[in-house]
Design a protein around this motif. Structure first.
Motif, PDB file in Angstrom:
ATOM      1  N   ALA A   8      45.082  21.141  32.746  1.00  0.00           N
ATOM      2  CA  ALA A   8      44.570  21.703  31.489  1.00  0.00           C
ATOM      3  C   ALA A   8      44.340  23.214  31.595  1.00  0.00           C
ATOM      4  O   ALA A   8      43.414  23.743  31.012  1.00  0.00           O
ATOM      5  N   SER A   9      45.219  23.908  32.341  1.00  0.00           N
ATOM      6  CA  SER A   9      45.010  25.344  32.538  1.00  0.00           C
ATOM      7  C   SER A   9      46.016  26.212  31.798  1.00  0.00           C
ATOM      8  O   SER A   9      46.108  27.408  32.073  1.00  0.00           O
ATOM      9  N   GLY A  10      46.742  25.615  30.884  1.00  0.00           N
ATOM     10  CA  GLY A  10      47.672  26.410  30.086  1.00  0.00           C
ATOM     11  C   GLY A  10      49.049  26.506  30.707  1.00  0.00           C
ATOM     12  O   GLY A  10      49.413  25.720  31.578  1.00  0.00           O
ATOM     13  N   ARG A  43      49.558  33.196  35.135  1.00  0.00           N
ATOM     14  CA  ARG A  43      48.106  33.246  34.941  1.00  0.00           C
ATOM     15  C   ARG A  43      47.383  33.093  36.270  1.00  0.00           C
ATOM     16  O   ARG A  43      47.959  32.634  37.246  1.00  0.00           O
ATOM     17  N   VAL A  44      46.121  33.484  36.248  1.00  0.00           N
ATOM     18  CA  VAL A  44      45.185  33.182  37.326  1.00  0.00           C
ATOM     19  C   VAL A  44      44.349  32.019  36.822  1.00  0.00           C
ATOM     20  O   VAL A  44      43.865  32.049  35.686  1.00  0.00           O
ATOM     21  N   LEU A  86      47.116  31.414  41.824  1.00  0.00           N
ATOM     22  CA  LEU A  86      47.942  32.440  41.211  1.00  0.00           C
ATOM     23  C   LEU A  86      49.219  31.714  40.809  1.00  0.00           C
ATOM     24  O   LEU A  86      49.938  31.177  41.658  1.00  0.00           O
ATOM     25  N   VAL A  87      49.472  31.666  39.490  1.00  0.00           N
ATOM     26  CA  VAL A  87      50.543  30.827  38.943  1.00  0.00           C
ATOM     27  C   VAL A  87      51.621  31.722  38.341  1.00  0.00           C
ATOM     28  O   VAL A  87      51.320  32.592  37.522  1.00  0.00           O
ATOM     29  N   ASN A  88      52.885  31.472  38.712  1.00  0.00           N
ATOM     30  CA  ASN A  88      53.974  32.289  38.182  1.00  0.00           C
ATOM     31  C   ASN A  88      54.379  31.838  36.781  1.00  0.00           C
ATOM     32  O   ASN A  88      53.828  30.874  36.232  1.00  0.00           O
ATOM     33  N   GLU A  89      55.355  32.535  36.196  1.00  0.00           N
ATOM     34  CA  GLU A  89      55.762  32.254  34.811  1.00  0.00           C
ATOM     35  C   GLU A  89      56.343  30.855  34.629  1.00  0.00           C
ATOM     36  O   GLU A  89      56.343  30.316  33.526  1.00  0.00           O
ATOM     37  N   ASP A  90      56.814  30.229  35.723  1.00  0.00           N
ATOM     38  CA  ASP A  90      57.343  28.865  35.656  1.00  0.00           C
ATOM     39  C   ASP A  90      56.255  27.803  35.808  1.00  0.00           C
ATOM     40  O   ASP A  90      56.553  26.611  35.835  1.00  0.00           O
ATOM     41  N   GLY A  91      55.009  28.229  35.935  1.00  0.00           N
ATOM     42  CA  GLY A  91      53.905  27.287  36.085  1.00  0.00           C
ATOM     43  C   GLY A  91      53.702  26.796  37.502  1.00  0.00           C
ATOM     44  O   GLY A  91      52.958  25.847  37.734  1.00  0.00           O
ATOM     45  N   LYS A  92      54.347  27.413  38.475  1.00  0.00           N
ATOM     46  CA  LYS A  92      54.227  27.015  39.878  1.00  0.00           C
ATOM     47  C   LYS A  92      53.201  27.894  40.583  1.00  0.00           C
ATOM     48  O   LYS A  92      53.194  29.107  40.413  1.00  0.00           O
ATOM     49  N   SER A  93      52.386  27.266  41.386  1.00  0.00           N
ATOM     50  CA  SER A  93      51.388  28.013  42.162  1.00  0.00           C
ATOM     51  C   SER A  93      52.102  28.773  43.268  1.00  0.00           C
ATOM     52  O   SER A  93      52.831  28.191  44.067  1.00  0.00           O
ATOM     53  N   THR A 123      47.030  42.327  37.164  1.00  0.00           N
ATOM     54  CA  THR A 123      46.862  43.677  36.621  1.00  0.00           C
ATOM     55  C   THR A 123      46.104  43.601  35.301  1.00  0.00           C
ATOM     56  O   THR A 123      45.883  42.500  34.765  1.00  0.00           O
ATOM     57  N   VAL A 124      45.715  44.763  34.764  1.00  0.00           N
ATOM     58  CA  VAL A 124      44.974  44.794  33.489  1.00  0.00           C
ATOM     59  C   VAL A 124      45.802  44.081  32.419  1.00  0.00           C
ATOM     60  O   VAL A 124      47.004  44.320  32.279  1.00  0.00           O
ATOM     61  N   GLY A 125      45.156  43.180  31.702  1.00  0.00           N
ATOM     62  CA  GLY A 125      45.809  42.401  30.657  1.00  0.00           C
ATOM     63  C   GLY A 125      46.280  41.030  31.120  1.00  0.00           C
ATOM     64  O   GLY A 125      46.645  40.191  30.292  1.00  0.00           O
ATOM     65  N   ALA A 126      46.305  40.772  32.424  1.00  0.00           N
ATOM     66  CA  ALA A 126      46.742  39.473  32.938  1.00  0.00           C
ATOM     67  C   ALA A 126      45.811  38.367  32.456  1.00  0.00           C
ATOM     68  O   ALA A 126      44.611  38.572  32.281  1.00  0.00           O
ATOM     69  N   LYS A 127      46.375  37.206  32.251  1.00  0.00           N
ATOM     70  CA  LYS A 127      45.606  36.042  31.765  1.00  0.00           C
ATOM     71  C   LYS A 127      44.844  35.397  32.916  1.00  0.00           C
ATOM     72  O   LYS A 127      45.396  35.166  33.997  1.00  0.00           O
TER      73      LYS A 127
END
Length: 178
Positions: free
Chosen positions: A58-60, A64-65, A76-83, A169-173
């Motif tokens: 349920a973390s989106g 994202r972090v 720390l999760v990449n754009e593919d949703g993988k940690s 970085t600034v703006g990261a989710k």
């Protein structure tokens, strides 16, 4: 000779009975209905337990972090949703509310509100005028903070702080889950 053989058979039978009576239920045979050839077989495999290091469901989505309050863990999760990295943290006395946040500011090295010199500060929330952010103590410590203090530093090891600094970085989710 026949008496010795009879005594040996009796001793073996007694020991076998005693062993089956003390065996755990998973290996002891129990009287009960036998499976027939037409009865469907019951699955014997238990479902695999969830991976405790897996990104919370349920973390989106997307990069994202993820910060799990109860587990005291960050992903720390990449754009593919993988940690790409996960690690434990020492939470602050003041916790951020669950939900989606954004990194608002960063500082390379500063004095923590608890007086400890810290580095790689990544701030993402405010609670009652207390800034909440990830950081690493320069001396590598992750001591439990004074529970009566009004601090918002979520401490991590220096190597994890380096990874957070590069990633967030600034703006990261930043997604906080209970």
């Amino acid at each position: 000779m026949a008496g010795l053989t009879a005594a040996a058979v009796a001793a073996v039978a007694f020991l076998a009975y005693q062993a089956s009576a003390n065996a755990p239920g998973s290996v002891a045979s129990s009287p009960g209905p036998k499976a027939s050839a037409t009865a469907p077989a019951k699955p014997s495999a238990k479902p695999k337990p969830a991976d405790p290091l897996a990104v919370p469901a349920a973390s989106g989505t997307g990069e994202r972090v993820v910060y799990a309050l109860k587990d005291r863990r960050v992903w720390l999760v990449n754009e593919d949703g993988k940690s790409i990295r996960t690690f434990t943290v020492m939470p602050s006395p003041i916790s951020p509310p669950p939900g989606v946040h954004k990194v608002t500011s960063r500082s390379g090295t500063v004095q923590g509100s608890d007086g400890v010199p810290i580095e790689h500060v990544v701030r993402f929330a405010n609670v009652d005028e207390v800034a909440i952010g990830f950081s690493a103590a320069q001396d590598g410590s992750m001591a439990s903070p004074d529970p009566t203090s009004k601090t918002g530093g979520v401490r991590m090891k220096r190597a994890d702080g380096n990874a957070m600094w590069t990633f967030a970085t600034v703006g990261a989710k930043v997604v906080v889950v209970p």
